[in-house]
Write a protein that holds these residues in place. Sequence first.
Motif, mmCIF file in Angstrom:
data_model
loop_
_atom_site.group_PDB
_atom_site.id
_atom_site.type_symbol
_atom_site.label_atom_id
_atom_site.label_comp_id
_atom_site.label_asym_id
_atom_site.label_seq_id
_atom_site.Cartn_x
_atom_site.Cartn_y
_atom_site.Cartn_z
ATOM 1 N N ALA C 89 -23.808 16.819 54.555
ATOM 2 C CA ALA C 89 -23.611 17.406 55.709
ATOM 3 C C ALA C 89 -22.193 17.826 56.055
ATOM 4 O O ALA C 89 -21.891 18.607 56.895
ATOM 5 N N GLN C 90 -21.382 16.796 55.650
ATOM 6 C CA GLN C 90 -19.797 16.890 56.270
ATOM 7 C C GLN C 90 -19.308 18.239 55.629
ATOM 8 O O GLN C 90 -18.897 19.136 56.437
ATOM 9 N N LEU C 91 -19.698 18.568 54.278
ATOM 10 C CA LEU C 91 -18.888 19.900 53.728
ATOM 11 C C LEU C 91 -19.954 21.280 54.125
ATOM 12 O O LEU C 91 -19.269 22.132 54.454
ATOM 13 N N THR C 92 -21.179 21.039 54.169
ATOM 14 C CA THR C 92 -21.826 22.283 54.559
ATOM 15 C C THR C 92 -22.041 22.388 56.254
ATOM 16 O O THR C 92 -22.249 23.433 56.613
ATOM 17 N N GLN C 93 -22.054 21.346 56.804
ATOM 18 C CA GLN C 93 -22.252 21.575 58.381
ATOM 19 C C GLN C 93 -23.692 22.276 58.726
ATOM 20 O O GLN C 93 -23.769 22.699 59.628
ATOM 21 N N ALA C 94 -24.533 21.944 57.604
ATOM 22 C CA ALA C 94 -25.843 22.572 57.907
ATOM 23 C C ALA C 94 -26.942 21.960 57.891
ATOM 24 O O ALA C 94 -28.354 22.157 57.690
ATOM 25 N N THR C 95 -26.624 20.379 57.233
ATOM 26 C CA THR C 95 -27.813 19.556 56.888
ATOM 27 C C THR C 95 -27.769 18.239 57.797
ATOM 28 O O THR C 95 -27.290 17.250 57.243
ATOM 29 N N SER C 96 -27.781 18.154 59.115
ATOM 30 C CA SER C 96 -27.694 17.222 59.932
ATOM 31 C C SER C 96 -28.909 15.914 59.846
ATOM 32 O O SER C 96 -29.023 15.140 60.445
#
Lengths: 429, 429, 429, 429
Positions: C89-96
């Motif tokens: 989540a931190q790296l992609t910012q797309a999987t919260s």
Amino acid sequence: MTDHIIDPSIIEAENADRVDDLHADYESLGERLDRRGIDIDSIKAKVAEFNVAVPSWGVGTGGTRFARFPGLGEPRDIFDKIEDCAVIAQLTQATSTVSLHIPWDKADPNRLKQAASRFSLGFDAMNSNTFSDARGQLQSYKFGSLSSTDAGTRNQAIEHNLECIEIGKTIGSKALTVWIGDGSNFPGQTNFATQFEHYLDSMKAVYAELPDDWRIYTEHKMYEPAFYSTVVQDWGTNYIIAKELGEKAFCLVDLGHHAPNVNIEMIVSRLAQFGKLGGFHFNDSKYGDDDLDAGAIDPYRLFLVFNELVDAEARYKDFHPAHMLDQSHNVTDPIESLMLSASDVQRAYAQALLVDRKGLKDAQQSNDALAATQALRLAYRTDVEPILAMARLEKGGAIDLLGTYRAAGYRAKVAEIRPAVEGGSGGIV
Amino acid sequence: MTDHIIDPSIIEAENADRVDDLHADYESLGERLDRRGIDIDSIKAKVAEFNVAVPSWGVGTGGTRFARFPGLGEPRDIFDKIEDCAVIAQLTQATSTVSLHIPWDKADPNRLKQAASRFSLGFDAMNSNTFSDARGQLQSYKFGSLSSTDAGTRNQAIEHNLECIEIGKTIGSKALTVWIGDGSNFPGQTNFATQFEHYLDSMKAVYAELPDDWRIYTEHKMYEPAFYSTVVQDWGTNYIIAKELGEKAFCLVDLGHHAPNVNIEMIVSRLAQFGKLGGFHFNDSKYGDDDLDAGAIDPYRLFLVFNELVDAEARYKDFHPAHMLDQSHNVTDPIESLMLSASDVQRAYAQALLVDRKGLKDAQQSNDALAATQALRLAYRTDVEPILAMARLEKGGAIDLLGTYRAAGYRAKVAEIRPAVEGGSGGIV
Amino acid sequence: MTDHIIDPSIIEAENADRVDDLHADYESLGERLDRRGIDIDSIKAKVAEFNVAVPSWGVGTGGTRFARFPGLGEPRDIFDKIEDCAVIAQLTQATSTVSLHIPWDKADPNRLKQAASRFSLGFDAMNSNTFSDARGQLQSYKFGSLSSTDAGTRNQAIEHNLECIEIGKTIGSKALTVWIGDGSNFPGQTNFATQFEHYLDSMKAVYAELPDDWRIYTEHKMYEPAFYSTVVQDWGTNYIIAKELGEKAFCLVDLGHHAPNVNIEMIVSRLAQFGKLGGFHFNDSKYGDDDLDAGAIDPYRLFLVFNELVDAEARYKDFHPAHMLDQSHNVTDPIESLMLSASDVQRAYAQALLVDRKGLKDAQQSNDALAATQALRLAYRTDVEPILAMARLEKGGAIDLLGTYRAAGYRAKVAEIRPAVEGGSGGIV
Amino acid sequence: MTDHIIDPSIIEAENADRVDDLHADYESLGERLDRRGIDIDSIKAKVAEFNVAVPSWGVGTGGTRFARFPGLGEPRDIFDKIEDCAVIAQLTQATSTVSLHIPWDKADPNRLKQAASRFSLGFDAMNSNTFSDARGQLQSYKFGSLSSTDAGTRNQAIEHNLECIEIGKTIGSKALTVWIGDGSNFPGQTNFATQFEHYLDSMKAVYAELPDDWRIYTEHKMYEPAFYSTVVQDWGTNYIIAKELGEKAFCLVDLGHHAPNVNIEMIVSRLAQFGKLGGFHFNDSKYGDDDLDAGAIDPYRLFLVFNELVDAEARYKDFHPAHMLDQSHNVTDPIESLMLSASDVQRAYAQALLVDRKGLKDAQQSNDALAATQALRLAYRTDVEPILAMARLEKGGAIDLLGTYRAAGYRAKVAEIRPAVEGGSGGIV
């Protein structure tokens, strides 16, 4: 001097509207590729050399056993077809050869040669036809041709292939492609071993007459028109054929002729590795031998095939497989489909050239599966259209294939000359 | 003298209840076959000689990546497995050999031999395992074994195969079966050509140590455990392997290892025709390598395979492919499944023997597709159970396999001795 | 405040090396899109809002029935898994969000909630498991769960699903996903109608307890673990289930759960049209339920699915299907695969947003098949990486997912803490 | 009084040669069935009542897009076709109805009725044709018919279906079968949702005119003639159609219209369970919609379908699905194929009647998978030919269908009257 079917001034005018954007895009792409250590001009040069043959039968509208819905201005004969092919060649600058089908395209060979020369077109592989009966033919191929149980029928099929070689010699072809529909519709209808023996014997008779500088391509196909078994059903049988015949015999891969889910790029690799990859019939498919436009259904698969070809090019000497489109255009203008398909085949080649081969090899060697597959994905997702368009522009083709073709109004013009064809079929279900 | 796991008196008692009906049915079938010019006793004699090997791993309960649900009284080791195999052999009289899997069945070879001899069992092909890591193994096969990019890993896999040969020599096996899971899960993960070169080099090293009177069988499979590409993906690659290795190398056909819709009996014919059909792993499947009981899904396909074998037997000299079951029993008692599968394989053979070969050939020669396919259908729809049962009866087996096995209460007995196994998996999704 | 597993300074440093090129690329792409009448920033805004859930089980290394080859530093429990998800989540910012699997992830719900909150993670759909037996479970699911012939077994499965809802309520989930392995391995093993009645009755009991603001997703799958028939075998049965249950019931589409050659995007369209599209389990596959990384095998198919979703978004109100990854990572670092898969799903969405909807509709209306398909191809071949990267950068994620993750050395760090896991399986064949 | 095309004395003479053996075989089979608690006469009685419709187009020789190879004495028009159907009915005594195809069979309805009555033939479902263009038709169906983007085209297709109903009313048909080829060849060519809306609206217009005692059957098919998407692509869409239209609307299952590996008998069960199973188009196939003779490729699958029908018959009231053959005879005499196919459909029914339903149910209830599947296998491997032959004999048909037909010399006789047809196609590739 080459005759032009489409007035070059139309192409020039259409290109003029797009050339500034193209230069901007080409430059910007060049910068991005430069960061990856790739020289865009050398890619363009390779792309510009790329050629894929157009099948004469592809410029007519196709159909299915249920119906054929004619298009406007369909070619009446091989000479009309050559003109349509010339349009494709002129706009794409990537299709300088035409592949003939005998007896459909039968005509005085010298007239054929002349007609093609007028547009600087050459002839690719000759295609024989023993999957349907020609008018007046003595023996029927209903139950087989080169593999028939009947010696007279086999001989007739052999003679037909020899005739194709003869015509080809006159017009400058250097290859014969043999695809047959022989097989069976019922378990037991044929004896697999006997049938294949007959096939091999017939092919040996054909091979014996093949000129030294020719190649013979055999094409495998899983099914259709035979629905239980097919004599040359897969690359395994095709490979055996090529080995049995000799060093001028090679396997032809049609992308739509395999079982569901089969890894086609791997077959390409195997055939290349064992020196028997003859070439391709490009098209795309979702279900069976759908003969849709190349790259229309699974463009990544097409890229993966070219990834193998680029790998093989560096790996094997004297590696030069034949490229041919083989599609059936049921709902589109065949010229439009063929132009864009030629371009999509070129696109896959261009993308494959962008693969970081060194990085890929390192990732493979260290089992870094993710990095390896990303090396392919990075190349694949590069939009190489500016490279293709620039290659066309520099050779006198169209930046925008579809826009330019439509602007030229070719289809409407030929529709005036060429009479409408009656609709079709109904009953062959 | 052969030890019997099932008390022969139980078999006799069960047979006694059924023997009169069997004689009536055998006689009545004999009359019907006689009308077709077939001598039932000679068919029975051939059936009685038929043998199919049982895989040691088949007597345990199988599973999927999602779960394994244990059965009652599962064998604890190879010696329990041999006892289970002895039950199958005793009742069916058609499975006199066991096929071992190393390292799963690793034990003192002399003890193995002794254990099998007790029940007059022999050993079929040895099976090596480089598709999973054995405890304490130095190199992992995560990224390949015989085709690994790493020489050390390849050598370890070669050594393992040589060890299998050594064990096999002691216990009287005459063949090594090599199936590997090597392949890739992603486009680009491996280079197809390099990987295959590695594989061939490794196999040549194994082949070099193969005794003169042994055969080596390589097995192709389309996918699983590798999900993008598999090194030995189809019979085409398998055929090349057998040709590259030499005259002791043959192709093994597992009925569940092909692409959807593929005509397997035709592959059987081709391999037989070119001298490379090594044998079979029998099972049945609807989707992928489902490893269901032979004949459970498509019994006609099994018949068509045997139709080819009977044809080949008459056509080629020195034709003796190996027969082995290879199934995974997830919801049945493995002994029951293996007994009935052995019987269903025998059934297909018996039916194929009934085909009117002369009539079939005539129909084929005259392109009488309907008569040809009916020749097969007539043989196939003959209920040959009386022949199979009579063959069993005369050799001391059970007329009714399932009824007799259940009456003997074997499973309940071993369940008392063999401790229940913990359920399984969960997490390997 | 959100805790960060990867030190933000590492991300910043990695981004710093790439930010200039990104700005250049973003600008250049913006210009090209502007020519097509598309505002790049509005696309980026939509992409930034896109979320796809990560399955807790996805961060462990997967396997097959043949073997499982462990990876380094595998998560020991759900709390380790949540940390791995936090990295993604931190790296992609797309999987919260994270999707849990019971009983695998069973733990004190409040601890679960706390653990996730620490990284600002939420919980997506709960997943029940009645396809394997949990330790100590009273009834076995060997022969079925919700559709078992045994009422006690059905009740146990119902209770398990109700327990999942209970846990979900505490941790803030709003949906239950039900996938079962029920089916059969042999013709006749189950009665299709009876079995489906049992299933529907059981599901109605579960549905009766579903909170009003929840959804229940049922998932169809053609085969595996059952190899002859599966209760919820395709979208037709799935649709009937959703209709029978009620308005909170929806169909879940896993891209790998269909028959060969099936047009999945069309199923997506149908379910959306009839108000029953619940959401997706994204992954990719070549053969069966291969559970490979989304977009790894056929990225155009993934795009065509999103093309339907963008079309449906404009067409139907209250349309918000759930997005979840569901993959098995056998040969890659699961975190790497999940990051890139989340990104590839986003990519397909971004490309679908670029389709000229007006032009497409006009081409469709006038039966201009070629122009219509080119409208899709033009959008698809646009390299939208700069949009995805810019969206990540602006939210604190990594421009280069793989490079930054590897630079951070996360895997090596957890490998020190988390003990190596023993290799696996061998025998479940 | 019924006219006979084949002189009854020929049938009698042929039967006379075989009647003794038949009686012996019938008696012997009766004894064996008696042991299983089955009364052979009651099975024979049910078999004797069984009827399957013959498609008028089936008596002509079929073909593929590559070629059509004519047969001898092909019917010139619908009246010749009716005579051919009368031969089939006379010999099989199992095909008392004919299914017409409009416009192919268009003729004065009263003449049609009279022609059929002469042979005591009735008319089964009417089949409309909007998958090809009839001569002189105003709008082309090239881009769709009932689902066309063009209202005029849709209306024309609706009108055509209404015309079929009108003709059917006159000749005594009670059903309309609607199969269309509508779909698309390229991603994006059509909008799935819009296209399906058009389809449903058109079908509602047709349905509105359906007489109260009629049924409308819609037929799904995965692909062909459309090669990317098909409007009614599978049973899921077909079920939705039947639900949307109303209680006179049912789904038709053609065995060859499914994706590879699909479990068709399960679809049959689902449709029956939800009251929407309309009937069947029987045939067999190995690859796609091969339209081979019923039972020719996978006879066990045909049996499993009938196993569902026998189960459903007992389970649901008012259950009477329509049976029709729909095959394409490319290499056989169509009359021979249709006779044997009718017989093979009957065979599957007879075998399904032999299943020990009570034993099967018990085995299912106790999860005895092996015993359950053996219950099916036992029934299936019973050679029921004596039952079929006796049923035919008692109704005046032929004991030996093929032998009697050939002895009668029908094909040679009509070949004298009906002129040879020119071979075909060539070019629709």
